[in-house]
Design a protein around this motif. Sequence first.
Motif, PDB file in Angstrom:
ATOM      1  N   ALA A 161       4.656  -3.491   3.696  1.00 15.41           N
ATOM      2  CA  ALA A 161       3.354  -2.853   3.902  1.00 15.41           C
ATOM      3  C   ALA A 161       2.337  -3.851   4.433  1.00 15.41           C
ATOM      4  CB  ALA A 161       2.867  -2.253   2.583  1.00 15.41           C
ATOM      5  N   ALA A 162       2.397  -5.102   3.922  1.00 20.63           N
ATOM      6  CA  ALA A 162       1.462  -6.115   4.408  1.00 20.63           C
ATOM      7  C   ALA A 162       1.729  -6.436   5.873  1.00 20.63           C
ATOM      8  CB  ALA A 162       1.586  -7.382   3.553  1.00 20.63           C
ATOM      9  N   THR A 163       3.007  -6.482   6.236  1.00 24.21           N
ATOM     10  CA  THR A 163       3.341  -6.753   7.635  1.00 24.21           C
ATOM     11  C   THR A 163       2.827  -5.645   8.532  1.00 24.21           C
ATOM     12  OG1 THR A 163       5.319  -7.964   6.936  1.00 24.21           O
ATOM     13  CG2 THR A 163       5.237  -7.226   9.217  1.00 24.21           C
ATOM     14  N   GLU A 164       3.037  -4.413   8.112  1.00 25.52           N
ATOM     15  CA  GLU A 164       2.540  -3.296   8.919  1.00 25.52           C
ATOM     16  C   GLU A 164       1.021  -3.312   9.020  1.00 25.52           C
ATOM     17  OE1 GLU A 164       4.120   0.120   7.011  1.00 25.52           O
ATOM     18  OE2 GLU A 164       6.167  -0.151   7.804  1.00 25.52           O
ATOM     19  N   ILE A 274      -1.242 -21.971   8.780  1.00 22.44           N
ATOM     20  CA  ILE A 274      -2.199 -22.190   7.694  1.00 22.44           C
ATOM     21  C   ILE A 274      -1.863 -21.217   6.571  1.00 22.44           C
ATOM     22  CG2 ILE A 274      -4.638 -22.157   7.038  1.00 22.44           C
ATOM     23  CD1 ILE A 274      -5.319 -22.668   9.990  1.00 22.44           C
ATOM     24  N   TYR A 275      -1.671 -21.740   5.354  1.00 16.35           N
ATOM     25  CA  TYR A 275      -1.358 -20.883   4.204  1.00 16.35           C
ATOM     26  C   TYR A 275      -2.624 -20.150   3.803  1.00 16.35           C
ATOM     27  CZ  TYR A 275       0.356 -19.390  -0.358  1.00 16.35           C
ATOM     28  OH  TYR A 275       0.729 -18.640  -1.447  1.00 16.35           O
ATOM     29  N   GLY A 279       1.185 -15.385  -0.637  1.00 17.06           N
ATOM     30  CA  GLY A 279       2.406 -15.251   0.149  1.00 17.06           C
ATOM     31  C   GLY A 279       2.195 -14.875   1.591  1.00 17.06           C
ATOM     32  N   THR A 280       1.041 -15.192   2.167  1.00 16.67           N
ATOM     33  CA  THR A 280       0.758 -14.885   3.567  1.00 16.67           C
ATOM     34  C   THR A 280       0.332 -16.156   4.291  1.00 16.67           C
ATOM     35  OG1 THR A 280      -1.564 -14.334   3.113  1.00 16.67           O
ATOM     36  CG2 THR A 280       0.056 -12.530   2.975  1.00 16.67           C
ATOM     37  N   MET A 281       0.294 -16.067   5.616  1.00 16.50           N
ATOM     38  CA  MET A 281      -0.079 -17.214   6.433  1.00 16.50           C
ATOM     39  C   MET A 281      -0.773 -16.730   7.705  1.00 16.50           C
ATOM     40  SD  MET A 281       3.657 -18.168   8.084  1.00 16.50           S
ATOM     41  CE  MET A 281       3.002 -19.529   9.013  1.00 16.50           C
ATOM     42  N   ARG A 294       0.180 -12.809   8.498  1.00 14.23           N
ATOM     43  CA  ARG A 294       1.423 -12.126   8.118  1.00 14.23           C
ATOM     44  C   ARG A 294       2.066 -12.814   6.918  1.00 14.23           C
ATOM     45  NH1 ARG A 294       6.078 -14.231  12.213  1.00 14.23           N
ATOM     46  NH2 ARG A 294       5.271 -16.354  12.586  1.00 14.23           N
ATOM     47  N   PRO A 295       3.098 -12.172   6.319  1.00 12.27           N
ATOM     48  CA  PRO A 295       3.781 -12.783   5.182  1.00 12.27           C
ATOM     49  C   PRO A 295       4.539 -14.042   5.616  1.00 12.27           C
ATOM     50  CG  PRO A 295       4.178 -10.418   5.230  1.00 12.27           C
ATOM     51  CD  PRO A 295       3.540 -10.764   6.527  1.00 12.27           C
TER      52      PRO A 295
END
Length: 307
Positions: A161-164, A274-275, A279-281, A294-295
């Motif tokens: 879902a985060a990617t979308e 860059i973090y 859990g994303t960057m 994105r993750p």
Amino acid sequence: MTPEASPGTDLVLAKVAPPSSAASTAPAAGDIARAPEAVKALELALPTAPAAVDKASTVPVKRGPSIRMPRVKKPTKKGAVSVVVMTFAAALVATMALPAYAFGGGGNFDSGVATDASLSGAQTLEVPDASAALAISRDNYKAPTTEELAASREAAAAAVAATEAANRAADAAAAKGATASGSGAFTVNPPSGSYSGAAIVAFAEQFVGVVPYGSGASPDTSFGCDGLTQYVFGAFGIYLPRTVSNQAAMGIPIAPEDAQAGDLMVYPIGHIGIYAGDGTMIDSPDWGRYVEHRPVWGSYYFVRIVA
């Protein structure tokens, strides 16, 4: 002439002496006188005729079966070939039988090997209890519970879902950037505060979906992965050189559990970002794409830049 017996017969012959001279050709008077006696002696010496045999009183002699000697045939070419084939077959059978005979112990080639006679008695076999000497140990692996499996599925669904969501935001930002590009150059908002991890992430967020990937290090042209990090940290007065390995050497490696937003994420394959926390960057990924939030993915390690 004097009567003389001949060997193997009963006939007495008169031996006549050869005449010694011409005068001896005429018979003497004494010889003529003795002639009847010689003739009589000759008649006595001659064999008489056999008497008549009574056939009724004779017993016929039985003859045994005649024995016919086998004829020895002259050897032929076909017979010679048959002899050779039979000899070869016998040699082949003997060759195959000898190893089996030796293996079975019949030949008893090895005097140290026990024969069937020596093994016919009672036999015993002692097996040590090796299981008593083995230490029982357990590893630390545990099968996941139903709750852990459910949590893993939920985390995977959240990542998707985060990617979308990030893709939708990138598309929206790209559309916004295309509209703004017609009116002039990209306007960069300066950092809203002093250097911190949160300030780094907030400053880099404005380039997501707007600046395309390329070999540059400016929002007016393009951002490579190391160009993005160089520009963002440069806005806070921290100089980072180009190339991933040089930027990684400017910081301090930290453990993943100590990572914070604003730290650099270094990929051994030659990528950097860059973090952003959780859990994303934020990074500039590849050709044909824009800066993305994105993750995290793949194998990486964290590097912290100390101002």
